[in-house]
Design a protein around this motif. Structure first.
Motif, PDB file in Angstrom:
ATOM      1  N   SER A  55       0.830  -1.202   0.000  1.00  0.00           N
ATOM      2  CA  SER A  55       0.000   0.000   0.000  1.00  0.00           C
ATOM      3  C   SER A  55       0.869   1.258   0.000  1.00  0.00           C
ATOM      4  CB  SER A  55      -0.936   0.005   1.216  1.00  0.00           C
ATOM      5  OG  SER A  55      -0.202  -0.123   2.421  1.00  0.00           O
ATOM      6  N   GLU A  56       2.036   1.208   0.676  1.00  0.00           N
ATOM      7  CA  GLU A  56       2.947   2.359   0.665  1.00  0.00           C
ATOM      8  C   GLU A  56       3.482   2.619  -0.745  1.00  0.00           C
ATOM      9  OE1 GLU A  56       3.112  -0.119   2.827  1.00  0.00           O
ATOM     10  OE2 GLU A  56       2.428   0.921   4.637  1.00  0.00           O
ATOM     11  N   LYS A  59       0.719   4.156  -2.867  1.00  0.00           N
ATOM     12  CA  LYS A  59       0.521   5.577  -2.550  1.00  0.00           C
ATOM     13  C   LYS A  59       1.597   6.433  -3.217  1.00  0.00           C
ATOM     14  CE  LYS A  59      -1.716   4.682   1.901  1.00  0.00           C
ATOM     15  NZ  LYS A  59      -1.539   4.687   3.382  1.00  0.00           N
ATOM     16  N   ARG A  60       2.808   5.905  -3.262  1.00  0.00           N
ATOM     17  CA  ARG A  60       3.897   6.608  -3.925  1.00  0.00           C
ATOM     18  C   ARG A  60       3.612   6.757  -5.417  1.00  0.00           C
ATOM     19  NH1 ARG A  60       8.024   4.246  -1.139  1.00  0.00           N
ATOM     20  NH2 ARG A  60       7.985   2.487  -2.531  1.00  0.00           N
ATOM     21  N   LEU A  62       0.666   6.879  -6.754  1.00  0.00           N
ATOM     22  CA  LEU A  62      -0.395   7.889  -6.898  1.00  0.00           C
ATOM     23  C   LEU A  62       0.200   9.284  -7.020  1.00  0.00           C
ATOM     24  CD1 LEU A  62      -3.352   7.046  -4.479  1.00  0.00           C
ATOM     25  CD2 LEU A  62      -3.279   6.864  -6.957  1.00  0.00           C
ATOM     26  N   GLU A  63       1.229   9.562  -6.220  1.00  0.00           N
ATOM     27  CA  GLU A  63       1.865  10.879  -6.290  1.00  0.00           C
ATOM     28  C   GLU A  63       2.578  11.076  -7.628  1.00  0.00           C
ATOM     29  OE1 GLU A  63       1.235  13.254  -4.118  1.00  0.00           O
ATOM     30  OE2 GLU A  63      -0.084  11.707  -3.291  1.00  0.00           O
ATOM     31  N   LEU A 127      -6.347   0.660   1.267  1.00  0.00           N
ATOM     32  CA  LEU A 127      -6.254   1.784   0.342  1.00  0.00           C
ATOM     33  C   LEU A 127      -7.584   2.471   0.053  1.00  0.00           C
ATOM     34  CD1 LEU A 127      -3.721   0.203  -2.173  1.00  0.00           C
ATOM     35  CD2 LEU A 127      -3.278   2.174  -0.716  1.00  0.00           C
ATOM     36  N   GLN A 181      -9.426   9.198  -5.256  1.00  0.00           N
ATOM     37  CA  GLN A 181      -8.503  10.175  -4.684  1.00  0.00           C
ATOM     38  C   GLN A 181      -7.896  11.160  -5.671  1.00  0.00           C
ATOM     39  OE1 GLN A 181      -5.550   8.531  -2.064  1.00  0.00           O
ATOM     40  NE2 GLN A 181      -6.917   6.936  -1.292  1.00  0.00           N
TER      41      GLN A 181
END
Length: 855
Positions: A55-56, A59-60, A62-63, A127, A181
């Motif tokens: 999940s980390e 998320k990275r 996504l950025e 997430l 998101q």
């Protein structure tokens, strides 16, 4: 949410100017009335399994999407982490139980399915919000039920559908996450549009695939597509081979004529060798298509063998550039693959493959050789000696093929090590150096690759790590590329450039230096493939275009060189304000510009610290004394353990000329206007007479000597009366005669003492003089002084500078440096001296390879 930013677009490497188009990132949240696709070329972003493993990691990613994608781009995803490996393992377990005549799924298989389901469910719940996670968990349950049904049935019939679950789960989750998101998104299963002939060749039906993809992309939504999987013409699920998601990305890029494909993976680019085993491997910032294809074929750990095939079409006018970048460190510039000029074509790399076979047969000679080559695509082949090198997996099929020809074949275990680069097989010097580096390995054969982009040595033993490191060192020790940007196209800048061709030819330290940028205050000429140094000024006049500082910094951020040097020959305070941003990029500066080195104490210390923390070099010998080595002398004394107690001298070539020439025979104002007409003074002579330039130079030298002080700590005598200081230039020149009485009086007083007048800079440090009023023990001033005629400062050639250094080693007999303190030739020469010195330092610099995610 909506994120908008404007950045300098990537420099078109077929062009020689800065691309002035701006890209607007426009993400529109669900519920907004109108979604509009940004008007720009489509880009494809592919994310590998390691980039989506947790999940980390997701998320990275996504950025990265927020910063780099627009709504008409395409995202291609691999299965999360080791999901496909888990599916393969489960499939193999089932195959084994079938062979053992077991009718039901074993507890071991059931447990493996449960672990797989739990890992996917965990990603979903970590997430997504409750509503969205509930929907995806329901879909996951259905998929697990279907997986279990297929595993209990005829698994061979459903093998590819089973293996496809990993990509489907990954794409479905990521699309849902984007919708929640970031931006509107739609999930597309590649099997709904991508048609290939069969898994063996993987040839794409481009017309059908492109048409079906157009139907499935949705206006105003970011497409998220599964990698690795496809279908054949009968609608049967197919895979594109392990690591096939890269191939999926380039196929899709070709279908939509994308401008760029970025493979976001666990390394920040392609290296000159596998960085896991060759610590000195250097990143290859730009690779020509053919070279990259050969690297992938010969075992590069990042490039999939088929990845580049869809992007290389010599008949097409459209060219897609491929980038390899790290999702673990997205700010680091990766490797670009495409069409480039001569600089990129000089890159060399070394790769190897073990566990190969040398096959020898008469069928590999003459006319039969072409058939064998087409059938098996060997690692290398020699149709004169009748051998080819293949993988061990090809042995059985090759034996069967030759059995039908009724000929004998012999197999011998071998390995290969290869040097790869543009047309290296045609370069005798490269082949000779490669052969010398292999002396102890005693290769069986040395063979050129079919496309001339490799020289391959066939080894009788596996390639050891020691041999790989030795060969890599020998082949790449001189391969670093240094880019040069010259800021300032005035008198000195033009002279610097006119000297550059001869310097590049004659000075060994500049062997790998390439002129890639020219800047004036308003226009820029940037060319990653290099600017012809023999035509630099004319090319600038013809091709330079307007730019701003943000565009310049954007290009500097993305430069494709091992090192970049900016030579600042401007007098611009505005340009000096860019130094901190330039140093933060690890870029080096040679400055004739005094502003940065004489800025406030806080600003100066920040610049020094920023340069140090980013391993940026800052040389500025020409800030004081033009080409005279005063900065070098101070540096050398300090580094050798000396301590400086006094710096003094005549630091202004203009004031040196004026006061060495002024003898009272003509009025001072007449002499001043004459100097102005000859170009000896600044356009406004008050800049010279104010003493500010000398004051700044003294500050620069004092700081170089290790003292912390500011400009206001140096007393400065302004030789311009206050009544004339604020006039317009025209009015000042018309009233210049008001200077005459003061200087006539000063000269007369000095003459009466058998002395002369000179404008002198003095800095002194005395530990015994430390008091409450002078806690640093420092005195510093620039002023008009009366000197005896035998003083070293009194007898200069008009225009010369003189510098006197007193130190622990030079007390009674000070060190004196004297010579021309101004002039285009000596200043340009001083800049070239700095350039050679900085290139010599960079030649010994070792960049540490940082691998954040590579297994």
């Amino acid at each position: 949410m909506k994120q908008e930013s404007s950045t300098l677009s990537k420099v078109n490497n077929d062009s020689s100017i800065v691309n002035n188009e701006f890209i607007e990132h426009d993400f529109v949240a669900q519920g907004t009335a109108e979604n509009k696709l940004a008007k720009h070329a489509i880009q494809v972003h592919k994310f590998g399994g390691s980039s989506l493993a947790t999940s980390e990691c997701i998320k990275r990613v996504l950025e990265i999407i927020r910063a780099n994608c627009q709504l008409n781009d395409i995202v291609v995803v691999s299965a999360n982490g080791k999901t496909t490996d888990s599916l393969f393992a489960i499939y193999s377990l089932v195959e084994r139980t079938i062979a053992e005549q077991e009718k039901q799924l074993s507890d071991e298989i059931t447990a493996a399915i449960s672990v797989l389901a739990q890992s996917q469910a965990q990603l979903i719940t970590e997430l997504l919000n409750a509503n969205n996670s509930k929907q995806l968990l329901c879909q996951l349950d259905k998929d697990i039920s279907q997986l279990t049904t297929w595993l209990a049935a005829d698994i061979a019939q459903h093998k590819n559908d089973i293996l496809a679950f990993g990509e489907v789960w990954s794409a479905r989750l990521f699309s849902a996450l984007l919708n929640e998101q970031v931006c509107p998104s739609n999930f597309i299963d590649a099997r709904d549009f991508l048609v290939i002939d069969n898994e063996q060749s993987g040839l794409v039906d481009n017309a059908t695939s492109a048409a079906q993809l157009r139907q499935r992309r949705q206006f105003g939504k970011l497409a998220v597509i599964t990698g690795y999987i496809s279908q054949d013409s009968r609608g049967t699920s197919c895979t594109l081979g392990r690591n096939g998601s890269d191939y999926s990305a380039t196929i899709i890029a070709a279908l939509v004529a994308a401008s760029n494909v970025t493979l976001w993976t666990d390394v920040d680019g392609i290296y000159s060798a596998d960085p896991r085993v060759v610590p000195s491997a250097r990143k290859l910032h730009r690779l020509p298509n053919g070279v990259a294809k050969e690297l992938g074929r010969l075992g590069n750990p990042v490039l999939h063998a088929k990845t580049l095939l869809p992007l290389i079409n010599p008949l097409s006018e459209h060219h897609t550039h491929l980038h390899v970048a790290s999702s673990f460190d997205a700010q680091v510039i990766g490797t670009e693959i495409g069409k480039f000029g001569q600089i990129a074509k000089q890159e060399l790399s070394v790769t190897y493959l073990n566990d190969l076979l040398l096959a020898q047969s008469v069928s590999f000679t003459g006319d039969c050789a072409a058939k064998a080559r087409a059938e098996f695509a060997p690692i290398c082949m020699d149709d004169q000696q009748g051998f080819m090198v293949i993988t061990q997996a090809q042995q059985k099929s090759l034996s069967h093929w030759l059995a039908s020809h009724d000929v004998e074949i012999t197999f011998k275990p071998v390995a290969i090590i290869a040097t790869v680069g543009h047309r290296v097989a045609e370069r005798g010097d490269i082949k000779a150096r490669f052969k010398r580096s292999l002396k102890t390995a005693k290769p069986l054969q040395l063979v050129g690759g079919d496309n001339s982009h490799s020289v391959i040595a066939i080894l009788p033993e596996p390639c050891s790590i020691e041999l790989l490191n030795k060969v890599h060192h020998e082949m790449t020790k001189d391969a670093r590329h240094i880019g040069l940007v010259v800021a300032g196209m005035g008198n000195i800048g033009e002279r610097f450039l006119s000297l550059l061709p001869a310097q590049l030819n004659n000075v060994y330290a500049l062997e790998n230096l390439h002129l890639v940028g020219l800047l004036s205050s308003k226009k820029a000429l940037i060319n990653n493939d290099g600017i012809d140094v023999n035509q630099a000024t004319s090319l600038f006049a013809q091709q330079a275009i307007a730019y701003d500082n943000d565009q310049l910094i954007s290009w500097l951020t993305q430069h494709p060189y091992d090192e970049l040097i900016v030579v600042d020959i401007t007098p611009s305070e505005d340009f000096s304000l860019l130094y901190e941003r330039i140093f933060a990029l690890g870029i080096h500066i040679i400055g004739a510009n005094k502003w940065a080195a004489s800025s406030s104490t806080q600003a100066y210390n920040k610049l020094v610290n920023t340069a140090d923390s980013h391993n940026s070099l800052w040389l500025g010998n020409t800030t004081v004394g033009a080409g005279l080595p005063i900065n070098y002398a101070i540096d050398d004394l300090r580094q050798s353990g000396d301590s400086i107690s006094e710096l003094s001298g005549i630091f202004s070539g203009t004031l040196s000329w004026l006061f060495e020439t002024y003898d009272g025979s003509v009025k001072f104002s007449t002499l001043l206007l004459n100097a102005l007409a000859q170009g000896i003074t600044e356009p406004d002579p008050r800049e010279d007479l104010s003493g500010r330039d000398v004051q700044r130079k003294l500050l620069i030298l004092a700081r170089k000597a290790g003292f912390e002080l500011a400009l206001e700590d140096i007393d400065c005598q302004n030789l311009v009366p206050e009544a004339l200081q604020r006039l317009s230039l025209e009015d000042f020149l018309s009233r210049a005669n008001e200077l005459d009485d003061y200087f006539a009086s000063a000269l007369s007083e000095a003459t009466s003492k058998a002395a002369c007048i000179r404008y002198v800079a003095r800095f002194q440090y005395n530990a015994n003089a430390i008091t409450g009023n002078n806690p640093a023990g420092i005195s510093a001033k620039v002023s008009l002084e009366v000197l005896p005629k035998n003083d070293p400062f009194a007898n200069l050639i008009p225009g010369d500078n003189i510098f006197k250094i007193n130190s622990r080693w030079y007390q009674d007999n000070p060190l004196i440096i004297q010579g021309p303190g101004a002039g285009r030739d000596v200043t340009a020469g001083g800049l070239h001296s700095d350039l050679v010195k900085i290139c010599q330092q960079l030649a010994h610099k070792q960049n540490q390879v940082k691998i954040k995610g590579m297994s």
